[in-house]
Design an enzyme around this catalytic site. Sequence first.
Site, mmCIF file in Angstrom:
data_model
loop_
_atom_site.group_PDB
_atom_site.id
_atom_site.type_symbol
_atom_site.label_atom_id
_atom_site.label_comp_id
_atom_site.label_asym_id
_atom_site.label_seq_id
_atom_site.Cartn_x
_atom_site.Cartn_y
_atom_site.Cartn_z
ATOM 1 N N ASP A 83 -8.700 -1.952 -8.086
ATOM 2 C CA ASP A 83 -7.983 -0.921 -7.324
ATOM 3 C C ASP A 83 -7.731 0.288 -8.228
ATOM 4 O OD1 ASP A 83 -6.535 0.420 -5.416
ATOM 5 O OD2 ASP A 83 -4.855 -0.992 -5.357
ATOM 6 N N CYS B 277 0.851 -1.192 0.000
ATOM 7 C CA CYS B 277 0.000 0.000 0.000
ATOM 8 C C CYS B 277 0.892 1.251 0.000
ATOM 9 C CB CYS B 277 -0.939 -0.062 1.198
ATOM 10 S SG CYS B 277 -2.126 1.280 1.326
ATOM 11 N N HIS C 111 -7.602 -3.739 -3.207
ATOM 12 C CA HIS C 111 -6.436 -3.164 -2.534
ATOM 13 C C HIS C 111 -6.263 -3.807 -1.155
ATOM 14 C CE1 HIS C 111 -3.472 0.085 -2.142
ATOM 15 N NE2 HIS C 111 -3.831 0.149 -0.869
#
EC number: 3.1.1.45
Length: 257
Positions: free
Chosen positions: A195, A148, A226
């Site tokens: 995502d 991330c 995600h």
Amino acid sequence: MEKEIFYDSDGAKIRAFLATPENPKLAVIVIHEIWGLNDNIKDISRRLANEGYMALAPQLYTRNEDVLNEGNIQNVMMKVWSIPPEKRNDPNSYQQIMSALDEKGKKVAELLVLNRQKTEEQMIKDAIKAYEYVSSQGVKKIVSMGFCMGGGLAFQLATEVPLDGTIVFYGRNPQPLEAIQKIKGPILGLYAGEDPPIDAGLPDLISAIIKYKKDLELKIYPGAYHAFFNDRGRSYNKEAAEDAWERVKSFLRRVSK
């Protein structure tokens, strides 16, 4: 062996989690998600150590750990993510959120939303010092691996120091994109098919990879969201996560040769 260590960086002692076997094959700098150095990141580090690699996971929030804890961050980011995508460039949307936050919440928002670029610049500096610390441990090869927010930071780190490999889990592209030409080692990019904010950058990434003749293994998981690798999160996708881990192991074996 696992332990907490501290390393020096620009006047601060940065806390980090170290997991390592005896005589590691290489080292991996594990860069956390927006939630900070938590049990998920420590477990990933342990998994790497079990495969024969040194894993160092710095707490890149050390400088602001009094406010940047997982609970405070979740409270703020859930409010931020509740803003419709089409309104996220509207200052009024953030002003409404800021007015509803307490002092710690406002500090979190300043660090991770309003002044995110400045915060990440400092985190990159602290990650560079993590690289220097690992280099001092006698390990011959070093890889960055991030998730991330940490995926973007791991990618950015590869443009700053001569890493032997980079593993990006659903992270944003390096800035500026031309910095990709500085990357030394191969790249493993693992992305979720669902995502949009991250996937929107993939065409430009691929163009830059081709232009600068870099080594990229790219995998997009259809139907995954995600943070699909985080087995503590709502977006965890067991099939995608297991395949991604096999790719990570294969990539590290390749780099360690």
